[in-house]
Every structure is written in structure tokens, then in C-alpha cells.
Design a protein around this motif. Structure first.
Motif, short mmCIF file in Angstrom:
data_model
loop_
_atom_site.label_atom_id
_atom_site.label_comp_id
_atom_site.label_asym_id
_atom_site.label_seq_id
_atom_site.Cartn_x
_atom_site.Cartn_y
_atom_site.Cartn_z
N GLU A 1 0.84 -1.19 0.00
CA GLU A 1 0.00 0.00 0.00
C GLU A 1 0.88 1.25 0.00
OE1 GLU A 1 -4.11 -0.64 2.14
OE2 GLU A 1 -2.49 -1.18 3.50
N ASP A 2 0.41 2.29 -0.67
CA ASP A 2 1.09 3.57 -0.68
C ASP A 2 0.38 4.47 0.31
OD1 ASP A 2 2.08 6.14 -1.17
OD2 ASP A 2 2.32 5.79 -3.33
N LEU A 3 0.96 4.65 1.51
CA LEU A 3 0.35 5.45 2.57
C LEU A 3 0.93 6.86 2.65
CD1 LEU A 3 0.08 2.81 5.44
CD2 LEU A 3 -1.59 3.39 3.67
N GLY A 4 1.68 7.26 1.61
CA GLY A 4 2.25 8.60 1.59
C GLY A 4 3.64 8.64 2.20
N LYS A 5 4.34 9.75 1.95
CA LYS A 5 5.75 9.85 2.35
C LYS A 5 5.95 9.87 3.86
CE LYS A 5 5.89 14.91 2.04
NZ LYS A 5 6.57 16.07 1.42
N ASP A 6 4.94 10.30 4.63
CA ASP A 6 5.11 10.40 6.08
C ASP A 6 5.17 9.03 6.75
OD1 ASP A 6 5.11 13.14 5.89
OD2 ASP A 6 2.97 13.35 6.33
N HIS A 7 4.66 8.01 6.09
CA HIS A 7 4.64 6.66 6.68
C HIS A 7 5.49 5.68 5.88
CE1 HIS A 7 1.32 7.99 9.25
NE2 HIS A 7 0.78 8.52 8.17
N SER A 8 6.36 6.19 5.03
CA SER A 8 7.06 5.33 4.09
C SER A 8 8.52 5.73 3.94
CB SER A 8 6.38 5.38 2.71
OG SER A 8 5.00 5.17 2.79
N VAL A 9 9.27 4.82 3.32
CA VAL A 9 10.61 5.12 2.84
C VAL A 9 10.63 4.75 1.36
CG1 VAL A 9 11.78 4.81 5.04
CG2 VAL A 9 11.43 2.84 3.55
N PHE A 10 11.49 5.42 0.59
CA PHE A 10 11.58 5.13 -0.84
C PHE A 10 12.68 4.11 -1.08
CE2 PHE A 10 9.49 9.26 -0.87
CZ PHE A 10 8.47 9.04 -1.77
N VAL A 11 12.28 2.97 -1.65
CA VAL A 11 13.23 1.91 -2.00
C VAL A 11 12.86 1.36 -3.37
CG1 VAL A 11 13.79 1.25 0.38
CG2 VAL A 11 11.86 0.17 -0.79
N ASP A 12 13.77 0.59 -3.95
CA ASP A 12 13.55 0.04 -5.28
C ASP A 12 12.32 -0.87 -5.31
OD1 ASP A 12 15.77 1.39 -6.16
OD2 ASP A 12 17.09 -0.37 -6.13
N THR B 1 16.27 -1.37 4.83
CA THR B 1 16.54 -2.79 4.57
C THR B 1 15.25 -3.60 4.69
OG1 THR B 1 18.78 -2.54 5.42
CG2 THR B 1 17.93 -4.77 5.22
N ASP B 2 14.45 -3.31 5.73
CA ASP B 2 13.18 -4.02 5.91
C ASP B 2 12.26 -3.78 4.72
OD1 ASP B 2 14.02 -4.95 8.34
OD2 ASP B 2 12.85 -3.54 9.54
N ALA B 3 12.16 -2.50 4.30
CA ALA B 3 11.26 -2.15 3.20
C ALA B 3 11.71 -2.80 1.90
CB ALA B 3 11.20 -0.63 3.05
N ARG B 4 13.01 -2.80 1.67
CA ARG B 4 13.52 -3.41 0.44
C ARG B 4 13.28 -4.92 0.45
NH1 ARG B 4 13.34 -4.11 -4.41
NH2 ARG B 4 15.10 -5.20 -5.36
N MET B 5 13.39 -5.54 1.63
CA MET B 5 13.13 -6.98 1.72
C MET B 5 11.69 -7.30 1.34
SD MET B 5 13.58 -9.57 4.99
CE MET B 5 14.79 -8.49 5.71
N MET B 6 10.75 -6.44 1.79
CA MET B 6 9.35 -6.64 1.42
C MET B 6 9.16 -6.55 -0.09
SD MET B 6 6.98 -4.79 4.30
CE MET B 6 7.47 -3.14 3.83
N ASN B 7 9.75 -5.51 -0.69
CA ASN B 7 9.59 -5.32 -2.13
C ASN B 7 10.24 -6.44 -2.93
OD1 ASN B 7 8.14 -3.04 -1.66
ND2 ASN B 7 9.70 -1.59 -2.36
#
Length: 318
Positions: free
Chosen positions: A214-225, A279-285
Motif C-alpha cells: 500500500e502507498d500510505l504517503g511519504k510520512d509513513h514510508s521510505v523510498f526503495v527500489d 533494509t526491511d522495506a527493500r526486503m518486502m519489495n
């Protein structure tokens, strides 16, 4: 089999039937439900034929959904030819139509039907963690069959706890909620916060249901590949894993249009948390990329997956 539970939680989302649902404004919804119930009884070969015909029409329409899907596919797979991306779009519409034709089966048929029409691979990856006395959060990307695992697991005695956003159509919202929790489980609206969700996993031993794309906006996210682009990716799964004392188990839900079967692939737990949000976010993607690359027609490409862009870039869907 887990012990019988009391699923009541005053903080859980629990929409009720309203007599206003019988008003003319909802007649179209009731008609759609009636048609869905009828199509769910058709032989799979007939469903597949109609799905292909409707998909041919859908890819030609200048709809917002088709536009978003084409934008997502072009940003994620720029190296593919237009014909390759159009084939993915067509196959996605076939899958989506077939699933919609069968979605009502979760309500009009019993749990034995669901059990016999679902092929699940790797369920031991959940069972072994539970047997060890640990909790589980399922990492479930947005495929068309995303609701199937929750209903199936609850029918087996493993109710799921999830967070969801209510539908604008209140009748559809009520019907979908009843179907999701028909065998048990809890759904929390985002407005109540994350604490009840964590408690249901940590103290009540529910299977957590986490949607990583889900895209919850920049305040709740980090930008990863994310494939060939970057995506605003939810950043808190590592903390959630710690707070709920849960293992993160990837799950990919599919609907096989040719066989009429639901297919669930459960993978071994991921090494969360890493104590690094990126690292966590990239692992999900990476998980999503691995699944979707094999079965791209299963993914909901029509979603606004990439609306929040790095460095304040423009929303590509506008």
C-alpha cells in the motif's frame, strides 16, 4: 487445530445491516450480488470463456483502471515491449474477472468446498512457528485472491487479524466484512490505530494480515527500489515484528483461471527485523518482485501503487 476463540473486540470494525440498504440507491449492488451468485455456479470452462471475452473489451476501454495499470507496468517494466505489457494487462483482466465470478462462492458454498478448491503449498511454514509458541504475521501482497487465505485459515481454526479501509458503498462494505469474518477473525479500521492489531497478535495469538504494497504517503514510508522504479514503501514492519513478537511469513494468493482453483504459496519466515527501515522495506519489495515476476497476471496492477514519488515528483496518474 487452535482452541476456540471469542472474536469479539469492541475496537474491531463491525458494520451492521441497515434497512436503508433496501433503498433504490443500492438496487444495483443487490443486482450485482445476485449475478455474482449465479456466475459462481457456472462450470469453470464457461466462466473462462466469458472472462476472456470481457477482458478483450476491458483492455480497449479508456478506463481509469486500465490507465493506472498501463502506467504501473510501463514504470515497473520499461524494458518490456508494449505488446508484452498489454499481454500482462489482458491476462490480469482474465484473472480478475474469473475471481469476481467465483468470489460469491465463499458465501454461497460451505467451507468444505473452499478446502477442496484450494491448493496450499508450504502451510507447514505457519504451523511450525505456531507449534514453537511464536506468533505469525502474514505478508500478503495485493493479488486478486487476497481475501482467500484469511477465510480459509479461519475455517481451519486459525482466525486472522487485519487492518482495512472501509468501502464507500456501505452495503458492499457490510457484505464483504461478513464474508471475511464468517469463520472468525477480526478486522480493525485504521482510525483505531495499530495497538489493537498488535494486541490481537501478541496476546490473543491471531495470525496478523499485513499488506506490504500500500502507498500510505511519504510520512509513513521510505523510498526503495520496486522493480525498475522506486516506491513509497511502508516502513514499520520491523518494529511491528518486535512489538507483536511475531515472525514475518510471506504468502502469495492466486486464482488459477484454467483450473478454477485457488492457490496459496506460503514461504519460510523472513529475517525480520533488521533494525534498518530501508533494509526491511527493500526486503518486502523483493518478496513482491519474486512472486509477481512469476505470476504477473495475479497482481492488482490497477492500484495507485506509485502515486507518491521521490523528491516530491508528480503523481503519475494525474
Amino acid at each position: 487445530m487452535t482452541q476456540q476463540r471469542n472474536d469479539f473486540d469492541e475496537l474491531a470494525y463491525n458494520p451492521q445491516f441497515q434497512f436503508s440498504f433496501l433503498a433504490p440507491k443500492y438496487w444495483g449492488t443487490w443486482l450485482g450480488v445476485f449475478i455474482a451468485c449465479l456466475t459462481s455456479l457456472l462450470p469453470n470452462s464457461i466462466q473462462y470463456f466469458f472472462a476472456k471475452q470481457l477482458a478483450k473489451i476491458a483492455v480497449k476501454l479508456k478506463s481509469g483502471a486500465a490507465k493506472r495499470a498501463r502506467i504501473n507496468l510501463s514504470m515497473c517494466f520499461p524494458a518490456q515491449t508494449k505488446q508484452e505489457r498489454e499481454k500482462t494487462l489482458f491476462d490480469m483482466y482474465v484473472t480478475a474477472t474469473m475471481f469476481m465470478m467465483n468470489f460469491a462462492s465463499l458465501s454461497v458454498r460451505n467451507k468444505n468446498w473452499l478446502e477442496h478448491h484450494t491448493e496450499i503449498r508450504g502451510f507447514e511454514n505457519i504451523q511450525n512457528i505456531l507449534k514453537a509458541g511464536e506468533n505469525v504475521i502474514l505478508l500478503v501482497p495485493h493479488t486478486w485472491a487476497i481475501d482467500i487465505p484469511a477465510v480459509l485459515f479461519a475455517s481451519r481454526g486459525y482466525p486472522v487479524s487485519a487492518m482495512a479501509k472501509s468501502q464507500k458503498n456501505q452495503l458492499a462494505d457490510w457484505l464483504m466484512h461478513r464474508q471475511r469474518v464468517q469463520h472468525g477473525g477480526r478486522v480493525y479500521d485504521r482510525s483505531v490505530g495499530i495497538k489493537p492489531f498488535i494486541k490481537s497478535i501478541r496476546k490473543d495469538n491471531y495470525l496478523g494480515y499485513y499488506l506490504p504494497d500500500e502507498d500510505l504517503g511519504k510520512d509513513h514510508s521510505v523510498f526503495v527500489d520496486f522493480f525498475a522504479t522506486q516506491k513509497a514503501t511502508i516502513s514499520g514492519l520491523g518494529r511491528l515484528s518486535k512489538l507483536s513478537k511475531a515472525k514475518i511469513v510471506p504468502l502469495f494468493a492466486m486464482f488459477n483461471g484454467k483450473t478454477g482453483q485457488f492457490e496459496l504459496d506460503v514461504y519460510p519466515a523472513l529475517p525480520f527485523p533488521t533494525d534498518n527501515e530501508h533494509t526491511d522495506a527493500r526486503m518486502m519489495n523483493e518478496c513482491i518482485e519474486h512472486y509477481v515476476s512469476q505470476r504477473p497476471e495475479q497482481y492488482m496492477w490497477i492500484l495507485r501503487l506509485l502515486k507518491t514519488r521521490p523528491n516530491g515528483g508528480n503523481n503519475p496518474y494525474k
